[in-house]
Design a protein around this motif. Structure first.
Motif, PDB file in Angstrom:
ATOM      1  N   HIS A  79       0.866  -1.172   0.000  1.00  0.00           N
ATOM      2  CA  HIS A  79       0.000   0.000   0.000  1.00  0.00           C
ATOM      3  C   HIS A  79       0.908   1.229   0.000  1.00  0.00           C
ATOM      4  CE1 HIS A  79      -2.510   3.134   1.922  1.00  0.00           C
ATOM      5  NE2 HIS A  79      -3.532   2.516   1.361  1.00  0.00           N
ATOM      6  N   GLN A  81       1.150   5.523  -0.089  1.00  0.00           N
ATOM      7  CA  GLN A  81       0.403   6.774   0.057  1.00  0.00           C
ATOM      8  C   GLN A  81       1.355   7.914   0.401  1.00  0.00           C
ATOM      9  OE1 GLN A  81      -3.337   7.542   0.130  1.00  0.00           O
ATOM     10  NE2 GLN A  81      -2.300   9.514  -0.016  1.00  0.00           N
ATOM     11  N   PRO A  92      -3.403  12.811   4.098  1.00  0.00           N
ATOM     12  CA  PRO A  92      -3.154  12.056   2.866  1.00  0.00           C
ATOM     13  C   PRO A  92      -3.383  12.916   1.619  1.00  0.00           C
ATOM     14  CG  PRO A  92      -5.143  11.272   3.959  1.00  0.00           C
ATOM     15  CD  PRO A  92      -4.517  12.284   4.876  1.00  0.00           C
ATOM     16  N   THR A  98      -3.343   3.917  -4.426  1.00  0.00           N
ATOM     17  CA  THR A  98      -2.561   3.391  -3.303  1.00  0.00           C
ATOM     18  C   THR A  98      -2.171   1.924  -3.489  1.00  0.00           C
ATOM     19  OG1 THR A  98      -4.592   2.847  -2.139  1.00  0.00           O
ATOM     20  CG2 THR A  98      -3.613   5.004  -1.657  1.00  0.00           C
ATOM     21  N   ALA A 100       0.083  -0.219  -4.433  1.00  0.00           N
ATOM     22  CA  ALA A 100       1.492  -0.043  -4.764  1.00  0.00           C
ATOM     23  C   ALA A 100       2.057  -1.131  -5.673  1.00  0.00           C
ATOM     24  CB  ALA A 100       2.309   0.065  -3.481  1.00  0.00           C
ATOM     25  N   TRP A 135       6.348   9.811   2.299  1.00  0.00           N
ATOM     26  CA  TRP A 135       5.892   8.708   1.455  1.00  0.00           C
ATOM     27  C   TRP A 135       5.929   7.433   2.270  1.00  0.00           C
ATOM     28  CZ3 TRP A 135       5.827   9.831  -4.101  1.00  0.00           C
ATOM     29  CH2 TRP A 135       5.078   8.872  -4.802  1.00  0.00           C
TER      30      TRP A 135
END
Ligand SMILES: *[C@@H]1O[C@H](CO)[C@@H](O)[C@H](O)[C@H]1NC(C)=O
Length: 160
Positions: A79, A81, A92, A98, A100, A135
């Motif tokens: 994930h 974000q 956020p 998201t 990944a 990040w």
């Protein structure tokens, strides 16, 4: 391809690589530094990096952000974000994908250097200013506070 085209092809390739500038970053302290080594963060375009200034990204445009990392954990999924470290806490960055695994190869395997590449679209509605961004790439099968994450901070400047 004839030699001329090949030359142009390689020139574009080289210029494209040079334009992705390495930018300064630091590991997070909060929520935790994660079980992860971040080797390099690159932003394209970022001519400002020569002067050690935050990369300027025009609102309404996008920027390619990449980082290389090595985890100390395995994760079948991931994930990702971006957060803005504001005075009110981490907010956020809305509108991101998201998931990944679409931006790095999954599974994430311990002690293996991988790259995460993301095109960040910057909406016009974001106020123009400098942002300290965080990040977080984490194992979604663990609670959010888990150390099974990579986390770094860097600055970007959104401009009109
Ligand atoms: C992580 O995955 C690798 C490759 O599948 C495996 O060899 C290793 O034992 C796993 N490590 C942990 C801590 O689960």
């Amino acid at each position: 391809m004839n030699n001329g085209n090949l030359f142009i092809f390689y020139s574009v390739l080289i210029i494209g690589t040079v334009c992705a500038e390495m930018v300064p970053f630091e590991l997070c302290t909060a929520p935790n530094p994660g079980q992860c080594t971040v080797h390099e963060v690159r932003i394209n375009p970022c001519p400002e990096s020569v002067d050690h200034k935050p990369c300027k990204i025009k609102r309404g445009k996008s920027a390619s952000i990449e980082f290389d990392y090595t985890t100390d954990f395995n994760s079948s999924s991931a994930h990702g974000q971006v957060y803005w470290e504001s005075d009110e806490g981490d907010l956020p960055f809305l509108g991101m994908n998201t998931q990944a695994c679409q931006h790095t190869s999954c599974p994430i395997v311990t002690s293996t250097r991988q790259t995460y590449a993301y095109t960040l679209d910057v909406a016009k509605k974001f106020p123009a200013r400098t942002y300290l961004i965080k990040w977080i790439l984490r194992n979604p099968q663990q609670p959010e506070e888990s150390t099974e994450m990579c986390c770094f901070r860097t600055k970007i400047k959104l401009v009109k």
